[in-house]
Enzyme design. Structure first.
Site, PDB file in Angstrom:
ATOM      1  N   ARG A   1      61.971  50.463  56.675  1.00 50.35           N
ATOM      2  CA  ARG A   1      61.444  51.379  55.663  1.00 50.35           C
ATOM      3  C   ARG A   1      60.329  52.213  56.270  1.00 50.35           C
ATOM      4  NH1 ARG A   1      57.918  51.321  51.074  1.00 50.35           N
ATOM      5  NH2 ARG A   1      56.856  49.535  51.952  1.00 50.35           N
TER       6      ARG A   1
ATOM      7  N   LYS B   1      56.407  37.873  59.303  1.00 48.98           N
ATOM      8  CA  LYS B   1      57.643  38.555  58.923  1.00 48.98           C
ATOM      9  C   LYS B   1      58.852  37.918  59.599  1.00 48.98           C
ATOM     10  CE  LYS B   1      59.657  43.147  58.334  1.00 48.98           C
ATOM     11  NZ  LYS B   1      59.384  44.587  58.340  1.00 48.98           N
TER      12      LYS B   1
ATOM     13  N   ARG C   1      49.451  44.701  51.013  1.00 47.24           N
ATOM     14  CA  ARG C   1      48.782  43.733  51.875  1.00 47.24           C
ATOM     15  C   ARG C   1      47.797  42.910  51.051  1.00 47.24           C
ATOM     16  NH1 ARG C   1      52.160  45.297  54.732  1.00 47.24           N
ATOM     17  NH2 ARG C   1      52.090  46.095  56.863  1.00 47.24           N
TER      18      ARG C   1
ATOM     19  N   ASP D   1      34.700  61.831  39.387  1.00 40.55           N
ATOM     20  CA  ASP D   1      35.432  62.605  38.390  1.00 40.55           C
ATOM     21  C   ASP D   1      35.895  63.872  39.089  1.00 40.55           C
ATOM     22  OD1 ASP D   1      34.477  64.369  35.308  1.00 40.55           O
ATOM     23  OD2 ASP D   1      36.420  64.018  36.250  1.00 40.55           O
ATOM     24  N   ALA D   2      37.149  63.870  39.552  1.00 39.86           N
ATOM     25  CA  ALA D   2      37.683  64.976  40.349  1.00 39.86           C
ATOM     26  C   ALA D   2      38.283  66.014  39.419  1.00 39.86           C
ATOM     27  CB  ALA D   2      38.713  64.456  41.344  1.00 39.86           C
TER      28      ALA D   2
ATOM     29  N   ASN E   1      38.923  70.210  38.023  1.00 38.27           N
ATOM     30  CA  ASN E   1      39.590  71.377  38.590  1.00 38.27           C
ATOM     31  C   ASN E   1      38.677  72.194  39.484  1.00 38.27           C
ATOM     32  OD1 ASN E   1      42.352  71.431  37.414  1.00 38.27           O
ATOM     33  ND2 ASN E   1      41.221  71.392  35.489  1.00 38.27           N
TER      34      ASN E   1
END
Length: 542
Positions: free
Chosen positions: A73, A146, A280, A294-295, A297
């Site tokens: 992937r 894994k 993870r 606070d993003a 405009n």
């Protein structure tokens, strides 16, 4: 099971494959009739080899001793030295409703479950699954490592869908893997048992796949979900989910009936479908101050919060935001985590994310939900409510604890009705309209002679500039007054955003209150009322 002709035995012919088809058929027993197996000594990729056979029947299997271009992937290379692993791909068709894209979202998880159950049937203990497609092995004297991986590629067909299911398992540990790996041989030697040969392993996995995929086609992933979660490596543990421009920590609640990952964060429960994400275990918190963002405009509003108090706060235009944030991180190296809400686009967010990633500060973005932090969301689709509106509503409720009107006047103006329920706030609905500056800009762009700037509010304007300013401000005030009628008389009107100061004088007959930090206050409340960051508990904020 149909048998492919054996390779030529001439001196120049390639070596015979390690898989003997007659022996494999015997190992498969009654399930052999469901598969058509082709054994190769090598190929570029078994998935690619199957893709080159579009007319192959369902149940076709390509197994190769070695791959030169094996894939995992996210485009990663799957290392498969000759003889060290078992790598194969299965073509499986889903007809009718079972082939709809929404039904196939949990397919990689179903395949993982089948592999785990097959290995368990061979006496391999400690097999665990990691969302969405990894097979892990847990032993008493070593960390999770894994053992194998899955790559599922689907395509739509006239009668449904076709899935090419690629599976790779480590029979022996590959050299220089670059990550902790496990192998079946090592697990068996540690348990004092003989490792099963590749024919036995392949037959067990194919037989289990046939049963699990039949269940998946008939009943969907919902029927397999409990068994998958029972083997989930990080069930109810604190995890970190990272993407190209995102990082999020929380408690992993498991998966839903579609196979989406469920993470409990300070924003509520978030749902993640398979994408360019990596899961993870989370690292321990440093317990420093939290960065609140606070993003918007046009600006990035920010604050540093520590033990219920603001250490600092401010706002930066986007052109300055990355440099200013870098300086802030240098001034405050102990920042623990970040929580934010965003309406800004990816271009604005990416530099911030890169800075926080470099400083190892996990960032969680608020996702609206149906109910959280004492506020119920009555939106028809709660998750589609703007995150900044949701934060402001939570901040308003914990400030007022009564019905109020929440107004955020920025690039857009939102006017939201917050009713008082039985011990909770209820967001009943609201409106969105262009903000004051956006109204003016639209008027200026849509006409040839009207100025786009200047002017002030005047009861009876006699200048064009004043007429425009008065009209746009009156439209904003009128919308607020109209929504205020939805609440009991005397309910406060909380004004936040860059144009709050312009609007407040026009609402003199309403109990209007300036509340510039409403969004940040709501985010701070979410962060500070989250459960503590314990591995065995729901983590509300990373």
């Amino acid at each position: 099971m149909s048998l492919r002709p054996p390779p030529s035995l001439s001196p120049d012919a390639p070596a015979a494959p390690l898989i003997d088809l007659t022996r494999l058929k015997a190992c498969l027993g009654p399930a052999a009739g469901r598969f058509d197996v082709d054994a190769l000594d090598h190929c570029d990729s078994t998935n690619l080899e199957l893709a080159r056979r579009p007319q192959a029947p369902s149940g076709t299997v390509v197994v190769a001793d070695a791959q030169s271009a094996g894939r995992g992937r996210r485009g990663r290379t799957w290392v498969s030295p000759p003889g060290a692993g078992l790598t194969f791909s299965l073509l499986w068709r889903f007809n009718g409703p079972a082939g709809r894209p929404e039904r196939l979202s949990g397919l990689s998880l179903a395949v993982g479950l089948a592999v785990a159950q097959a290995l368990e049937s061979l006496g391999i203990a400690g097999v665990r699954l990691k969302w969405p497609n990894d097979i892990l092995l847990q032993s008493t004297d070593a960390p999770l490592a894994k053992l194998g991986g899955i790559l599922v590629e689907t395509s739509l067909e006239r009668s449904g869908a076709a899935a090419i299911i690629g599976i790779g398992l480590n029979l022996e540990a590959p050299p220089d893997p670059g990550q902790p790996v496990a192998a079946l041989a090592d697990a068996c030697r540690a348990a004092g048992t003989a490792p099963p040969d590749r024919h036995t392993v392949l037959a067990a996995v194919l037989s289990e796949l046939a049963q699990v995929l039949d269940t998946f086609a008939r009943d969907g992933f919902a029927a397999l979900r409990p068994a998958w979660e029972a083997r989930h490596a990080y069930q109810q543990q604190r995890v970190c989910l990272t993407g190209e421009h995102s990082r999020q920590e929380g408690c992993c609640l498991g998966v839903d009936d579609s196979g989406a990952l469920l993470i409990e964060t300070g924003a509520g429960t978030e749902r993640h479908l398979v994408g360019d994400l990596s899961l993870r275990p989370a690292v321990a918190s440093r317990n420093g101050p939290r960065l609140i963002l606070d993003a918007g405009n046009s600006r990035l509003k920010w604050g540093l919060r520590d033990h219920g108090h603001w250490l600092a706060y401010g706002a930066w235009p986007w052109a300055e935001a990355a440099g200013a944030l870098a300086a802030l991180l240098r001034q405050h190296p102990g920042i623990d985590t970040a929580l934010g809400c965003r309406v800004a686009g990816d271009a604005q967010i990416a530099p911030l994310q890169a800075l926080l990633d470099a400083a190892a500060i996990p960032l969680c973005w608020l996702q609206p939900s149906a109910q959280a932090h004492g506020v119920r969301n009555s939106y028809q689709h709660p998750e589609r409510l703007g995150a900044d509106r949701w934060a402001a509503l939570i901040g308003a409720w914990h400030r007022e604890q009564r019905a109020c009107l929440v107004v955020c006047a920025g690039t857009a103006t939102t006017v939201d009705v917050l009713q008082a329920g039985d011990g909770e706030g209820i967001f009943a609905g609201g409106m969105i309209l262009p903000g004051y500056a956006l109204m003016r800009r639209a008027l200026g762009q849509g006409t040839a002679q009207l100025p786009g700037e200047g002017g002030q509010f005047t009861p009876l304007p006699r200048l064009t500039e004043d007429a425009i300013a008065t009209g746009c401000l009156s439209a904003q005030a009128g919308a607020i007054e109209r929504m205020a009628r939805q609440l009991p008389a005397g309910s406060p009107v909380l004004l936040a955003g860059g144009d709050a100061d312009r609007l407040a004088p026009l609402l003199g007959h309403l109990p209007a209150v300036l509340a510039h930090g409403l969004v940040l206050d709501g985010l701070a409340h979410i962060a500070e009322t989250s459960p503590p960051a314990r591995p065995d508990s729901a983590l509300a904020l990373p």
